[in-house]
Design an enzyme around this catalytic site. Structure first.
Site, PDB file in Angstrom:
ATOM      1  N   CYS A 114       0.820  -1.220   0.000  1.00 26.07           N
ATOM      2  CA  CYS A 114       0.000   0.000   0.000  1.00 26.07           C
ATOM      3  C   CYS A 114       0.851   1.267   0.000  1.00 26.07           C
ATOM      4  O   CYS A 114       0.352   2.357  -0.287  1.00 26.07           O
ATOM      5  CB  CYS A 114      -0.945   0.004   1.189  1.00 26.07           C
ATOM      6  SG  CYS A 114      -2.093  -1.373   1.162  1.00 26.07           S
ATOM      7  N   HIS A 244      -2.920   7.369   2.527  1.00 23.90           N
ATOM      8  CA  HIS A 244      -3.438   6.082   2.045  1.00 23.90           C
ATOM      9  C   HIS A 244      -4.788   5.806   2.700  1.00 23.90           C
ATOM     10  O   HIS A 244      -4.952   6.000   3.909  1.00 23.90           O
ATOM     11  CB  HIS A 244      -2.446   4.968   2.378  1.00 23.90           C
ATOM     12  CG  HIS A 244      -2.997   3.611   2.132  1.00 23.90           C
ATOM     13  ND1 HIS A 244      -3.593   3.269   0.929  1.00 23.90           N
ATOM     14  CD2 HIS A 244      -3.093   2.501   2.924  1.00 23.90           C
ATOM     15  CE1 HIS A 244      -4.002   2.013   0.999  1.00 23.90           C
ATOM     16  NE2 HIS A 244      -3.720   1.534   2.190  1.00 23.90           N
ATOM     17  N   ASN A 274     -10.170   0.165   0.246  1.00 17.91           N
ATOM     18  CA  ASN A 274      -8.715   0.245   0.224  1.00 17.91           C
ATOM     19  C   ASN A 274      -8.235  -0.215  -1.159  1.00 17.91           C
ATOM     20  O   ASN A 274      -8.398  -1.377  -1.514  1.00 17.91           O
ATOM     21  CB  ASN A 274      -8.162  -0.660   1.334  1.00 17.91           C
ATOM     22  CG  ASN A 274      -6.650  -0.645   1.420  1.00 17.91           C
ATOM     23  OD1 ASN A 274      -5.961  -0.231   0.490  1.00 17.91           O
ATOM     24  ND2 ASN A 274      -6.118  -1.124   2.534  1.00 17.91           N
TER      25      ASN A 274
HETATM   26  O1  UT7 Z   1      -3.630  -0.802   3.690  1.00 18.65           O
HETATM   27  C1  UT7 Z   1      -2.980  -1.338   4.796  1.00 18.65           C
HETATM   28  C2  UT7 Z   1      -3.662  -2.608   5.172  1.00 18.65           C
HETATM   29  N1  UT7 Z   1      -4.845  -2.609   5.955  1.00 18.65           N
HETATM   30  C3  UT7 Z   1      -5.193  -1.773   6.965  1.00 18.65           C
HETATM   31  O2  UT7 Z   1      -4.647  -0.746   7.223  1.00 18.65           O
HETATM   32  C4  UT7 Z   1      -6.312  -2.245   7.856  1.00 18.65           C
HETATM   33  C5  UT7 Z   1      -5.984  -2.042   9.311  1.00 18.65           C
HETATM   34  N2  UT7 Z   1      -6.939  -2.645  10.203  1.00 18.65           N
HETATM   35  C6  UT7 Z   1      -8.235  -2.280  10.285  1.00 18.65           C
HETATM   36  O3  UT7 Z   1      -8.682  -1.425   9.536  1.00 18.65           O
HETATM   37  C7  UT7 Z   1      -9.102  -2.918  11.333  1.00 18.65           C
HETATM   38  O4  UT7 Z   1      -8.301  -3.650  12.243  1.00 18.65           O
HETATM   39  C8  UT7 Z   1     -10.196  -3.853  10.730  1.00 18.65           C
HETATM   40  C9  UT7 Z   1     -11.251  -3.022  10.034  1.00 18.65           C
HETATM   41  C10 UT7 Z   1      -9.586  -4.850   9.755  1.00 18.65           C
HETATM   42  C11 UT7 Z   1     -10.872  -4.646  11.856  1.00 18.65           C
HETATM   43  O5  UT7 Z   1     -11.395  -3.757  12.808  1.00 18.65           O
HETATM   44  P1  UT7 Z   1     -11.158  -4.010  14.374  1.00 18.65           P
HETATM   45  O6  UT7 Z   1     -11.896  -2.961  15.079  1.00 18.65           O
HETATM   46  O7  UT7 Z   1      -9.687  -4.118  14.575  1.00 18.65           O
HETATM   47  O8  UT7 Z   1     -11.904  -5.391  14.578  1.00 18.65           O
HETATM   48  P2  UT7 Z   1     -11.332  -6.800  15.091  1.00 18.65           P
HETATM   49  O9  UT7 Z   1     -10.447  -7.402  14.041  1.00 18.65           O
HETATM   50  O10 UT7 Z   1     -10.764  -6.614  16.457  1.00 18.65           O
HETATM   51  O11 UT7 Z   1     -12.635  -7.633  15.225  1.00 18.65           O
HETATM   52  C12 UT7 Z   1     -13.622  -7.298  16.191  1.00 18.65           C
HETATM   53  C13 UT7 Z   1     -14.754  -8.309  16.051  1.00 18.65           C
HETATM   54  C14 UT7 Z   1     -14.274  -9.747  16.099  1.00 18.65           C
HETATM   55  O12 UT7 Z   1     -15.253 -10.503  16.778  1.00 18.65           O
HETATM   56  P3  UT7 Z   1     -15.019 -10.956  18.316  1.00 18.65           P
HETATM   57  O13 UT7 Z   1     -13.743 -11.738  18.304  1.00 18.65           O
HETATM   58  O14 UT7 Z   1     -14.904  -9.663  19.079  1.00 18.65           O
HETATM   59  O15 UT7 Z   1     -16.233 -11.745  18.626  1.00 18.65           O
HETATM   60  C15 UT7 Z   1     -14.261 -10.159  14.649  1.00 18.65           C
HETATM   61  O16 UT7 Z   1     -14.456 -11.541  14.458  1.00 18.65           O
HETATM   62  O17 UT7 Z   1     -15.408  -8.137  14.793  1.00 18.65           O
HETATM   63  C16 UT7 Z   1     -15.420  -9.393  14.104  1.00 18.65           C
HETATM   64  N3  UT7 Z   1     -15.312  -9.138  12.679  1.00 18.65           N
HETATM   65  C17 UT7 Z   1     -16.359  -8.874  11.902  1.00 18.65           C
HETATM   66  N4  UT7 Z   1     -17.681  -8.790  12.166  1.00 18.65           N
HETATM   67  C18 UT7 Z   1     -18.505  -8.487  11.152  1.00 18.65           C
HETATM   68  C19 UT7 Z   1     -14.180  -9.074  11.918  1.00 18.65           C
HETATM   69  N5  UT7 Z   1     -14.499  -8.790  10.650  1.00 18.65           N
HETATM   70  C20 UT7 Z   1     -15.847  -8.654  10.607  1.00 18.65           C
HETATM   71  C21 UT7 Z   1     -16.761  -8.345   9.589  1.00 18.65           C
HETATM   72  N6  UT7 Z   1     -18.068  -8.274   9.905  1.00 18.65           N
HETATM   73  N7  UT7 Z   1     -16.378  -8.122   8.312  1.00 18.65           N
END
Ligand code: UT7
Length: 317
Positions: A114, A244, A274
């Site tokens: 990225c 980005h 993204n």
């Molecule tokens: O370009 C560079 C590359 N990428 C990035 O910069 C992305 C960086 N990271 C992020 O943007 C965020 O970490 C995400 C958007 C990917 C995830 O957000 P988060 O607030 O960090 O969520 P999490 O991964 O901690 O997940 C929280 C909960 C989990 O459930 P439990 O374990 O709390 O029960 C996940 O299983 O949300 C769940 N979850 C979802 N629920 C519904 C993860 N993905 C999804 C989804 N829909 N798509």
């Protein structure tokens, strides 16, 4: 010489995948995606399409050349950033060179995920400043959605397909890219990567979202701060942060830490998701269309991605 932007062009497919469409593919909701990422929709390559990153890149490049009032024959070099090249080799930039007919240009790819556009823009600025080149096409071209694992809701909701191209040309020293800083930390390569088909481990992309989120906020904030300071400016001198587009919460957190008001930050992740190395030229194109790039505007372009790699270009319009 300064490396000034002479033309910006973009290409993205017409097909739109909304959050409601994704609700039908994996266990997610529009509400979750919107609140956690700010993404509402993304443009995607239609299913079954045979188009490659070089097709998107060539269309964006042609648009940028038209804007610049140049022809392909005026281009000395093409640098293409991407995460899903047409082939392992040759470079996607070589396919673009052939497609646009830039017969005089050398062409190579940059792999910095990225952060690829920021790395490539730095290379273009050095090639121009040294006097080796007069006009360089820097392209971020990304066809990502076909290589995602569409059963993995952690990654498949985030990305879109698009390309952006910028013509950098020799100009006055006090304009264009004033300075750049690039960084990598290969010990953190495990937090974000794209497997080859047949590799052990996850199918498609792996991302430790939380680690990437934290790294993005910390590293982008730091590198923008130090780049602005190295240029002899204060953060309050910045007119625009072109960041980005991965997650509106990352963009918001960086802006807050830098003390930049919302009107100095451009967001389009809501409409494109993204798009990896294409996101910065997409934002630049939007800023230009909105009349926000005026002579003298001081811009920080900053990105972070797999590697991990991150960087910042400080630029005077
Ligand atoms: O370009 C560079 C590359 N990428 C990035 O910069 C992305 C960086 N990271 C992020 O943007 C965020 O970490 C995400 C958007 C990917 C995830 O957000 P988060 O607030 O960090 O969520 P999490 O991964 O901690 O997940 C929280 C909960 C989990 O459930 P439990 O374990 O709390 O029960 C996940 O299983 O949300 C769940 N979850 C979802 N629920 C519904 C993860 N993905 C999804 C989804 N829909 N798509």
């Amino acid at each position: 010489m300064g490396a000034v932007i002479r033309g910006i062009g973009v290409y993205y497919p017409e097909t739109v995948l909304t959050n409601s469409d994704i609700e039908k593919i994996v266990a997610t909701t529009d509400e979750w995606i919107t609140t956690r990422t700010g993404i509402k929709q993304r443009h995607v390559l239609p299913k079954g399409s045979k188009l490659k990153a070089s097709d998107f890149g060539a269309w964006a490049a042609k648009a940028a050349l038209e804007k610049a009032g140049l022809t392909a024959a005026d281009i000395d070099g093409i640098i293409c950033a991407n995460i899903n090249p047409d082939k392992q080799f040759p470079a996607t930039a070589c396919f673009i060179q052939a497609k646009i007919g830039a017969t005089r240009a050398f062409a190579f790819d940059v792999t910095a995920a990225c952060a690829g556009f920021v790395f490539a823009a730095n290379m273009a600025a050095l090639l121009i400043d040294s006097g080796q080149c007069g006009n360089i096409l820097v392209i971020g071209s990304e066809i990502i959605t076909p290589v995602l694992d569409w059963t993995d809701r952690n990654t498949c909701i985030l990305f879109g397909d698009a390309a952006g191209a910028v013509v950098f040309s020799a100009g006055p020293k006090e304009r264009g890219i004033l300075l750049s800083q690039l960084k990598s930390d290969g010990t953190r390569s495990e937090v974000l990567y794209l497997n080859n088909p047949g590799d052990d481990g996850p199918r498609g992309m792996f991302m430790d979202g939380k680690q990437v989120f934290k790294a993005a906020v910390t590293e982008i904030t730091e590198i923008v701060k130090t780049t602005v300071a190295k240029g002899g400016f204060a953060l309050t001198d910045l007119d625009l942060l072109v960041m980005h587009q991965a997650n509106v919460r990352i963009i918001g957190a960086v802006a807050e830490k830098l003390g930049l008001p919302p009107e100095k930050v451009i967001v389009n992740v809501d409409r494109f998701g993204n798009t990896s190395s294409a996101s910065i030229p997409l934002v630049l194109h939007e800023a230009e269309s909105q009349g926000r790039l005026k002579p003298g505007t001081l811009i920080a372009m900053a990105a972070v991605g797999g590697g991990m790699s991150w960087g910042c270009n400080l630029m005077r319009w």
